[in-house]
Motif scaffolding. Structure first.
Motif, PDB file in Angstrom:
ATOM      1  N   THR A 311     -28.425 -75.699 -16.151  1.00 15.00           N
ATOM      2  CA  THR A 311     -29.061 -75.120 -17.336  1.00 15.00           C
ATOM      3  C   THR A 311     -28.976 -73.601 -17.275  1.00 15.00           C
ATOM      4  OG1 THR A 311     -30.587 -76.987 -17.523  1.00 15.00           O
ATOM      5  CG2 THR A 311     -31.173 -74.964 -18.682  1.00 15.00           C
ATOM      6  N   CYS A 313     -29.532 -70.164 -19.400  1.00 14.62           N
ATOM      7  CA  CYS A 313     -30.345 -69.749 -20.547  1.00 14.62           C
ATOM      8  C   CYS A 313     -29.509 -69.059 -21.613  1.00 14.62           C
ATOM      9  CB  CYS A 313     -31.459 -68.832 -20.076  1.00 14.62           C
ATOM     10  SG  CYS A 313     -32.630 -69.639 -18.974  1.00 14.62           S
ATOM     11  N   ASP A 328     -32.171 -71.993 -15.178  1.00 16.15           N
ATOM     12  CA  ASP A 328     -33.440 -72.716 -15.090  1.00 16.15           C
ATOM     13  C   ASP A 328     -33.199 -73.980 -14.279  1.00 16.15           C
ATOM     14  OD1 ASP A 328     -35.893 -73.862 -15.379  1.00 16.15           O
ATOM     15  OD2 ASP A 328     -35.980 -73.685 -17.567  1.00 16.15           O
ATOM     16  N   THR A 329     -33.139 -73.825 -12.955  1.00 15.57           N
ATOM     17  CA  THR A 329     -32.865 -74.986 -12.109  1.00 15.57           C
ATOM     18  C   THR A 329     -34.027 -75.965 -12.080  1.00 15.57           C
ATOM     19  OG1 THR A 329     -33.639 -73.878 -10.086  1.00 15.57           O
ATOM     20  CG2 THR A 329     -31.305 -73.639 -10.649  1.00 15.57           C
ATOM     21  N   GLU A 330     -35.234 -75.493 -12.414  1.00 16.56           N
ATOM     22  CA  GLU A 330     -36.363 -76.432 -12.482  1.00 16.56           C
ATOM     23  C   GLU A 330     -36.112 -77.497 -13.538  1.00 16.56           C
ATOM     24  OE1 GLU A 330     -40.001 -74.205 -12.901  1.00 16.56           O
ATOM     25  OE2 GLU A 330     -40.198 -73.984 -10.722  1.00 16.56           O
ATOM     26  N   ARG A 331     -35.485 -77.121 -14.637  1.00 18.02           N
ATOM     27  CA  ARG A 331     -35.148 -78.105 -15.670  1.00 18.02           C
ATOM     28  C   ARG A 331     -34.107 -79.100 -15.165  1.00 18.02           C
ATOM     29  NH1 ARG A 331     -34.276 -75.737 -21.603  1.00 18.02           N
ATOM     30  NH2 ARG A 331     -34.114 -77.994 -21.921  1.00 18.02           N
ATOM     31  N   ASP A 332     -33.365 -78.693 -14.141  1.00 17.44           N
ATOM     32  CA  ASP A 332     -32.383 -79.589 -13.535  1.00 17.44           C
ATOM     33  C   ASP A 332     -32.972 -80.360 -12.356  1.00 17.44           C
ATOM     34  OD1 ASP A 332     -30.480 -78.521 -15.331  1.00 17.44           O
ATOM     35  OD2 ASP A 332     -30.055 -76.873 -13.948  1.00 17.44           O
ATOM     36  N   PHE A 359     -39.704 -67.822 -19.210  1.00 19.05           N
ATOM     37  CA  PHE A 359     -39.939 -68.815 -18.164  1.00 19.05           C
ATOM     38  C   PHE A 359     -41.440 -68.969 -17.919  1.00 19.05           C
ATOM     39  CE2 PHE A 359     -35.553 -68.050 -17.503  1.00 19.05           C
ATOM     40  CZ  PHE A 359     -35.027 -69.034 -16.677  1.00 19.05           C
ATOM     41  N   GLY A 363     -37.420 -68.605 -12.132  1.00 14.83           N
ATOM     42  CA  GLY A 363     -36.051 -68.788 -12.572  1.00 14.83           C
ATOM     43  C   GLY A 363     -35.102 -68.107 -11.614  1.00 14.83           C
TER      44      GLY A 363
END
Length: 442
Positions: A311, A313, A328-332, A359, A363
């Motif tokens: 992801t 941005c 945005d690795t948290e979304r991954d 964020f 991020g």
């Protein structure tokens, strides 16, 4: 009751040299993708190893009666006739100060000079739009009140709000700073609003992140856009020493900067200033091509990472206009700190943090500026993206990925080292370095 003092650490000079040697070996096999860092040539580093590193220089006018410190007298021309004229030309400025030590030091100097007396108001970019974390604190410590520009999204400003704010508070200074920045603020549009809403207000642009792109002519020059001055650090998109500068076309601003800087900067690190001059001589040879590569590499890399399922941005805006990408690795499903650890093990150094605009958590902020300086080409980017994505997801052994990064580094030559003059000066530079180290090389 105080505890017993700890015994001195049993680390010898030999241990320190060994640590430095190991770091250099590792650095030569890895890539920094930290957008606020860059490299520079060994030749440009040379003055910081030699005698000038220890010397003061205060006599820019070469007044015979002002050589109170004489250690730098024979080298003054490198600052006054090389570094400053090159910056005036590349920065399209009439006046340049090379005395600031860092971006934050340049910020402090600009706020102290242009932000007005205690009680005055300074308007700067809000954190939600990428403003530097330190700007409001520095201004407040100088006794200035702070108001924020804001926008409808992390990448643009609400100019109607700016006009209303400026009419209401009549600030001494609008300080345009973007530390977290995918797209540059439209300085020309903002200046037009300032001139109409609060004509006495000055505009200073902190171009720390954009400096190399501005000096290369790839990004708009803030002075051409109507700003009264601009400045920033010289080690982000500009491949130079950790130092900073301020540029202007206004003689009164130059005078005010000169009068203020004597009380905020004593030694301006003359060795680093000479390094800056040498980095500028190199930059005039490769700067435009390098800056175009920074922008092109960064945009291409964004698409490659997105194509590999990460992801990135601002996809709807083309990801970036410059050298920064936000992931945005948290979304991954992967915490940024863990992703950073995995990338580090694979030979890729990145920047993760809280506070990136838009964020809610942490991020990842990366840049291709140093990779471009290290000589990586568009053809190298798919391999780099493969390694990056595999490392983030822990899909391959880290050691094998690190070998692939090392192969990328080993196949390319840094831009400064690739200049013909650099190769011709290698033997003389090594001899000077040997003398500085006490080897008495001839």
């Amino acid at each position: 009751m105080k505890g017993t003092p700890m015994a001195p650490a049993k680390i010898t000079l030999s241990d320190v040299v060994q640590l430095l040697a190991e770091h250099e070996e590792t650095a030569a096999r890895t890539l920094s993708l930290v957008p606020s860092e860059n490299a520079m040539s060994g030749l440009a580093k040379l003055p910081m190893l030699l005698d000038p590193y220890h010397r003061y220089f205060f006599n820019e006018t070469d007044d015979p009666d002002r050589w109170h410190f004489r250690g730098a007298q024979s080298l003054r021309d490198i600052e006054t006739d090389v570094a400053i004229p090159l910056l005036e030309r590349l920065g399209r400025a009439d006046y340049v100060s090379v005395r600031p030590l860092s971006g934050l030091n340049a910020m402090t100097l600009a706020l102290a000079t242009l932000g007005g007396d205690p009680g005055s108001t300074v308007v700067t970019v809000g954190p939600g739009n990428g403003g530097h974390y330190a700007t409001p604190s520095v201004a407040q410590r100088l006794g200035q009140r702070v108001e924020f520009l804001r926008g409808p999204d992390p990448h643009s400003l609400d100019l109607d709000h700016a006009a209303e704010l400026l009419r209401r508070v009549r600030p001494a200074l609008v300080y345009v700073d973007q530390s977290h920045c995918l797209f540059p603020i439209d300085v020309a549009a903002l200046v037009r609003v300032v001139r109409e809403a609060s004509p006495e207000t000055l505009v200073h642009v902190d171009a720390s992140h954009w400096m190399g792109l501005v000096l290369a002519g790839v990004f708009p020059n803030p002075l051409d856009a109507g700003a009264d001055s601009f400045g920033g650090s010289t080690h982000k998109t500009f491949p130079g020493p950790q130092k900073a500068l301020i540029l202007t076309r206004d003689a009164d601003i130059e005078k005010r900067i000169r009068e203020t800087q004597d009380y905020l900067v004593s030694s301006h690190h003359f060795g680093a200033t000479l390094s800056l001059g040498m980095a500028l001589l190199e930059f005039q040879e490769f700067g435009p091509a390098y800056a175009r590569a920074v922008v092109g590499h960064t945009r291409s890399f964004a698409g490659l990472l997105a194509g590999r399922g990460l992801t990135v941005c601002a996809a709807d805006r083309g990801y970036t206009a410059g050298h920064q990408l936000w992931l945005d690795t948290e979304r991954d499903g992967i915490a940024p700190g863990l992703a950073s650890d995995r990338l580090y093990a694979a030979g890729l150094k990145v920047n993760f943090m809280a506070g990136l605009p838009g964020f809610t958590g942490q991020g990842m902020r990366i840049g291709l500026n140093e990779a471009a300086y290290q000589g990586l080409t568009e053809e190298d980017l798919p391999e780099l993206a493969d390694v990056f994505a595999a490392a983030v997801r822990d899909e391959r052994p880290a050691a094998g990925l690190a070998d692939r990064v090392a192969a990328l580094r080993g196949a390319r030559t840094p831009l400064g080292a690739a200049l013909p003059e650099a190769a011709a000066l290698l033997d003389r530079s090594l001899a000077l370095a040997g003398r500085a180290l006490g080897a008495h090389a001839s």
